[in-house]
Design a protein around this motif. Structure first.
Motif, PDB file in Angstrom:
ATOM      1  N   SER A  48       0.839  -1.196   0.000  1.00 33.32           N
ATOM      2  CA  SER A  48       0.000   0.000   0.000  1.00 33.32           C
ATOM      3  C   SER A  48       0.872   1.242   0.000  1.00 33.32           C
ATOM      4  O   SER A  48       1.717   1.421   0.888  1.00 33.32           O
ATOM      5  CB  SER A  48      -0.910   0.015   1.235  1.00 33.32           C
ATOM      6  OG  SER A  48      -1.423   1.307   1.474  1.00 33.32           O
ATOM      7  N   ALA A  49       0.677   2.121  -0.975  1.00 34.33           N
ATOM      8  CA  ALA A  49       1.446   3.363  -1.018  1.00 34.33           C
ATOM      9  C   ALA A  49       1.174   4.222   0.207  1.00 34.33           C
ATOM     10  O   ALA A  49       2.071   4.903   0.721  1.00 34.33           O
ATOM     11  CB  ALA A  49       1.115   4.133  -2.295  1.00 34.33           C
ATOM     12  N   ILE A  50      -0.044   4.217   0.695  1.00 36.58           N
ATOM     13  CA  ILE A  50      -0.407   5.017   1.873  1.00 36.58           C
ATOM     14  C   ILE A  50       0.405   4.577   3.078  1.00 36.58           C
ATOM     15  O   ILE A  50       1.047   5.386   3.755  1.00 36.58           O
ATOM     16  CB  ILE A  50      -1.910   4.888   2.168  1.00 36.58           C
ATOM     17  CG1 ILE A  50      -2.747   5.405   1.002  1.00 36.58           C
ATOM     18  CG2 ILE A  50      -2.275   5.636   3.448  1.00 36.58           C
ATOM     19  CD1 ILE A  50      -4.214   5.033   1.084  1.00 36.58           C
ATOM     20  N   LEU A  51       0.397   3.276   3.347  1.00 38.11           N
ATOM     21  CA  LEU A  51       1.119   2.771   4.511  1.00 38.11           C
ATOM     22  C   LEU A  51       2.624   2.904   4.333  1.00 38.11           C
ATOM     23  O   LEU A  51       3.342   3.246   5.286  1.00 38.11           O
ATOM     24  CB  LEU A  51       0.739   1.315   4.754  1.00 38.11           C
ATOM     25  CG  LEU A  51      -0.683   1.084   5.263  1.00 38.11           C
ATOM     26  CD1 LEU A  51      -1.009  -0.397   5.280  1.00 38.11           C
ATOM     27  CD2 LEU A  51      -0.857   1.676   6.648  1.00 38.11           C
ATOM     28  N   ALA A  52       3.111   2.640   3.135  1.00 38.04           N
ATOM     29  CA  ALA A  52       4.553   2.763   2.896  1.00 38.04           C
ATOM     30  C   ALA A  52       5.016   4.202   3.117  1.00 38.04           C
ATOM     31  O   ALA A  52       6.093   4.445   3.677  1.00 38.04           O
ATOM     32  CB  ALA A  52       4.889   2.301   1.487  1.00 38.04           C
ATOM     33  N   ALA A  53       4.218   5.166   2.696  1.00 40.65           N
ATOM     34  CA  ALA A  53       4.579   6.574   2.899  1.00 40.65           C
ATOM     35  C   ALA A  53       4.574   6.937   4.378  1.00 40.65           C
ATOM     36  O   ALA A  53       5.476   7.639   4.865  1.00 40.65           O
ATOM     37  CB  ALA A  53       3.614   7.474   2.132  1.00 40.65           C
ATOM     38  N   LEU A  54       3.580   6.472   5.113  1.00 41.54           N
ATOM     39  CA  LEU A  54       3.534   6.724   6.556  1.00 41.54           C
ATOM     40  C   LEU A  54       4.734   6.092   7.255  1.00 41.54           C
ATOM     41  O   LEU A  54       5.329   6.687   8.167  1.00 41.54           O
ATOM     42  CB  LEU A  54       2.231   6.184   7.147  1.00 41.54           C
ATOM     43  CG  LEU A  54       0.941   6.914   6.762  1.00 41.54           C
ATOM     44  CD1 LEU A  54      -0.272   6.114   7.217  1.00 41.54           C
ATOM     45  CD2 LEU A  54       0.902   8.321   7.359  1.00 41.54           C
ATOM     46  N   LEU A  55       5.115   4.885   6.824  1.00 49.47           N
ATOM     47  CA  LEU A  55       6.269   4.219   7.412  1.00 49.47           C
ATOM     48  C   LEU A  55       7.565   4.950   7.081  1.00 49.47           C
ATOM     49  O   LEU A  55       8.438   5.115   7.948  1.00 49.47           O
ATOM     50  CB  LEU A  55       6.346   2.779   6.914  1.00 49.47           C
ATOM     51  CG  LEU A  55       5.334   1.798   7.491  1.00 49.47           C
ATOM     52  CD1 LEU A  55       5.342   0.498   6.700  1.00 49.47           C
ATOM     53  CD2 LEU A  55       5.621   1.534   8.966  1.00 49.47           C
ATOM     54  N   GLN A  56       7.706   5.387   5.843  1.00 46.95           N
ATOM     55  CA  GLN A  56       8.919   6.108   5.449  1.00 46.95           C
ATOM     56  C   GLN A  56       9.081   7.381   6.271  1.00 46.95           C
ATOM     57  O   GLN A  56      10.175   7.687   6.767  1.00 46.95           O
ATOM     58  CB  GLN A  56       8.855   6.465   3.967  1.00 46.95           C
ATOM     59  CG  GLN A  56      10.039   7.325   3.499  1.00 46.95           C
ATOM     60  CD  GLN A  56       9.946   7.673   2.027  1.00 46.95           C
ATOM     61  OE1 GLN A  56      10.136   6.833   1.176  1.00 46.95           O
ATOM     62  NE2 GLN A  56       9.634   8.930   1.725  1.00 46.95           N
ATOM     63  N   ASP A  57       8.003   8.113   6.443  1.00 46.88           N
ATOM     64  CA  ASP A  57       8.057   9.340   7.230  1.00 46.88           C
ATOM     65  C   ASP A  57       8.416   9.031   8.685  1.00 46.88           C
ATOM     66  O   ASP A  57       9.225   9.735   9.303  1.00 46.88           O
ATOM     67  CB  ASP A  57       6.707  10.052   7.149  1.00 46.88           C
ATOM     68  CG  ASP A  57       6.657  11.305   8.009  1.00 46.88           C
ATOM     69  OD1 ASP A  57       7.286  12.311   7.620  1.00 46.88           O
ATOM     70  OD2 ASP A  57       6.012  11.263   9.073  1.00 46.88           O
ATOM     71  N   ALA A  58       7.831   7.979   9.236  1.00 44.57           N
ATOM     72  CA  ALA A  58       8.119   7.604  10.621  1.00 44.57           C
ATOM     73  C   ALA A  58       9.583   7.207  10.797  1.00 44.57           C
ATOM     74  O   ALA A  58      10.217   7.554  11.807  1.00 44.57           O
ATOM     75  CB  ALA A  58       7.205   6.466  11.056  1.00 44.57           C
ATOM     76  N   LEU A  59      10.128   6.491   9.824  1.00 47.70           N
ATOM     77  CA  LEU A  59      11.536   6.095   9.900  1.00 47.70           C
ATOM     78  C   LEU A  59      12.457   7.301   9.842  1.00 47.70           C
ATOM     79  O   LEU A  59      13.464   7.369  10.552  1.00 47.70           O
ATOM     80  CB  LEU A  59      11.863   5.128   8.759  1.00 47.70           C
ATOM     81  CG  LEU A  59      11.315   3.708   8.889  1.00 47.70           C
ATOM     82  CD1 LEU A  59      11.531   2.933   7.598  1.00 47.70           C
ATOM     83  CD2 LEU A  59      11.967   2.998  10.065  1.00 47.70           C
ATOM     84  N   GLN A  60      12.126   8.266   9.008  1.00 50.04           N
ATOM     85  CA  GLN A  60      12.946   9.474   8.898  1.00 50.04           C
ATOM     86  C   GLN A  60      12.944  10.259  10.201  1.00 50.04           C
ATOM     87  O   GLN A  60      13.985  10.771  10.629  1.00 50.04           O
ATOM     88  CB  GLN A  60      12.437  10.334   7.741  1.00 50.04           C
ATOM     89  CG  GLN A  60      12.716   9.731   6.370  1.00 50.04           C
ATOM     90  CD  GLN A  60      12.043  10.480   5.242  1.00 50.04           C
ATOM     91  OE1 GLN A  60      11.117  11.270   5.462  1.00 50.04           O
ATOM     92  NE2 GLN A  60      12.484  10.232   4.024  1.00 50.04           N
ATOM     93  N   ARG A  61      11.792  10.359  10.838  1.00 53.60           N
ATOM     94  CA  ARG A  61      11.733  11.059  12.120  1.00 53.60           C
ATOM     95  C   ARG A  61      12.446  10.277  13.211  1.00 53.60           C
ATOM     96  O   ARG A  61      13.142  10.841  14.058  1.00 53.60           O
ATOM     97  CB  ARG A  61      10.274  11.319  12.510  1.00 53.60           C
ATOM     98  CG  ARG A  61       9.630  12.459  11.716  1.00 53.60           C
ATOM     99  CD  ARG A  61       8.215  12.739  12.163  1.00 53.60           C
ATOM    100  NE  ARG A  61       7.264  11.783  11.632  1.00 53.60           N
ATOM    101  CZ  ARG A  61       6.663  10.828  12.321  1.00 53.60           C
ATOM    102  NH1 ARG A  61       6.913  10.690  13.624  1.00 53.60           N
ATOM    103  NH2 ARG A  61       5.806  10.005  11.748  1.00 53.60           N
ATOM    104  N   ALA A  62      12.286   8.944  13.201  1.00 52.50           N
ATOM    105  CA  ALA A  62      12.928   8.114  14.224  1.00 52.50           C
ATOM    106  C   ALA A  62      14.447   8.173  14.124  1.00 52.50           C
ATOM    107  O   ALA A  62      15.151   8.090  15.139  1.00 52.50           O
ATOM    108  CB  ALA A  62      12.453   6.671  14.083  1.00 52.50           C
ATOM    109  N   ALA A  63      14.967   8.330  12.910  1.00 55.37           N
ATOM    110  CA  ALA A  63      16.417   8.382  12.717  1.00 55.37           C
ATOM    111  C   ALA A  63      17.033   9.604  13.396  1.00 55.37           C
ATOM    112  O   ALA A  63      18.237   9.631  13.660  1.00 55.37           O
ATOM    113  CB  ALA A  63      16.744   8.398  11.229  1.00 55.37           C
ATOM    114  N   LEU A  64      16.219  10.604  13.696  1.00 57.04           N
ATOM    115  CA  LEU A  64      16.700  11.821  14.348  1.00 57.04           C
ATOM    116  C   LEU A  64      16.563  11.763  15.869  1.00 57.04           C
ATOM    117  O   LEU A  64      17.009  12.674  16.556  1.00 57.04           O
ATOM    118  CB  LEU A  64      15.928  13.041  13.813  1.00 57.04           C
ATOM    119  CG  LEU A  64      15.990  13.265  12.296  1.00 57.04           C
ATOM    120  CD1 LEU A  64      15.087  14.442  11.898  1.00 57.04           C
ATOM    121  CD2 LEU A  64      17.417  13.508  11.847  1.00 57.04           C
TER     122      LEU A  64
END
Length: 258
Positions: free
Chosen positions: A127-143
């Motif tokens: 799902s593009a929706i879920l993949a986008a939400l996950l990508q954003d969450a990973l980017q924030r978590a990396a900080l």
């Protein structure tokens, strides 16, 4: 709302986030919208992160995946560590952290827990929706100061269909564990599921091919396939597991492939 609702598009609330929005559009092919729609689902990118929202009357609050705080932070600290049912089902042992292919990544919770315990986890979400939400969450978590040091090392995100992607792996890339968390079958009619699960049920529709995915997983997992099920549900595709691990509301069916 129509019988088959879809995502309206991506709303960007801050001009400073346009470059980040462009990367989402390029990767997931979202349509950019200029204002919130009427009675519909849409993604909104603001300073707090990427959120799935609904604009209808009495709509639930936004859905945002956060690995650094909230329920997942509490679970990481107090969820039982390597002794919790999920970890035992995945086969974690002292000195052994299996590689895990999270074949139905969804909101990413279980994959995150396994990564926090030391596993190398590849999340695959079609799902593009879920993949986008996950990508954003990973980017924030990396900080984040607490978890940013290992997030990038242990968690990989792939946008694609696991049934196809698993078959394209080279022999050396095959995971030791394939983890399946298919959308739950209907439960008791009076039970109101959580807002994020309701949104996924509405947007993504019923699960139609988890049985096929199980067959593929059994071919490509080097050690085991783990299927997460509610306690009231039968075996996936009526296939009896080799063993099970039960928790309060969940059952982990384990298929050994060694």
């Amino acid at each position: 709302m129509s019988a088959s609702p879809r995502l309206t598009g991506l709303l960007v609330s801050d001009p400073a986030l346009r470059q980040q929005a462009r990367s989402l559009v390029d990767r997931f092919d979202f349509e950019v919208i200029r204002k919130s729609p009427v009675d519909a689902y849409y993604l909104c990118l603001d300073a707090g992160g990427l959120q799935l929202r609904h604009s209808g009357p009495k709509a639930p609050g936004p859905i945002l995946i956060d690995f650094a705080a909230g329920a997942l932070a509490h679970r990481r600290r107090f969820g039982g560590g390597r002794g919790q049912p999920l970890a035992r089902a995945a086969g974690l042992k002292p000195g052994f952290n299996p590689t895990v292919w999270d074949a139905t990544a969804g909101l990413g919770r279980d994959g995150f827990v396994l990564a926090s315990l030391g596993c190398q986890v590849t999340r695959c979400e079609r799902s593009a929706i879920l993949a986008a939400l996950l990508q954003d969450a990973l980017q924030r978590a990396a900080l984040d100061a607490d978890i940013g040091g290992w997030i990038g090392e242990r968690l990989q995100l792939i946008h694609g269909d696991s049934g196809t992607m698993l078959q394209q792996l080279a022999e050396r890339q095959r995971p030791e564990v394939v983890y399946l968390d298919p959308r739950y079958p209907p439960g008791k009619p009076h039970v109101l599921v959580k807002k994020d699960i309701r949104a996924l049920q509405v947007l993504l529709g019923p699960d139609k091919d988890s049985g096929v995915l199980l067959e593929v997983a059994l071919q490509y997992a080097r050690r085991r396939v783990v299927v997460k099920r509610p306690n009231h549900a039968g075996w996936l595709s009526d296939r009896k597991p080799d063993t099970c691990i039960d928790s309060k509301k969940t059952r982990y069916d384990i298929y050994v492939t060694l």
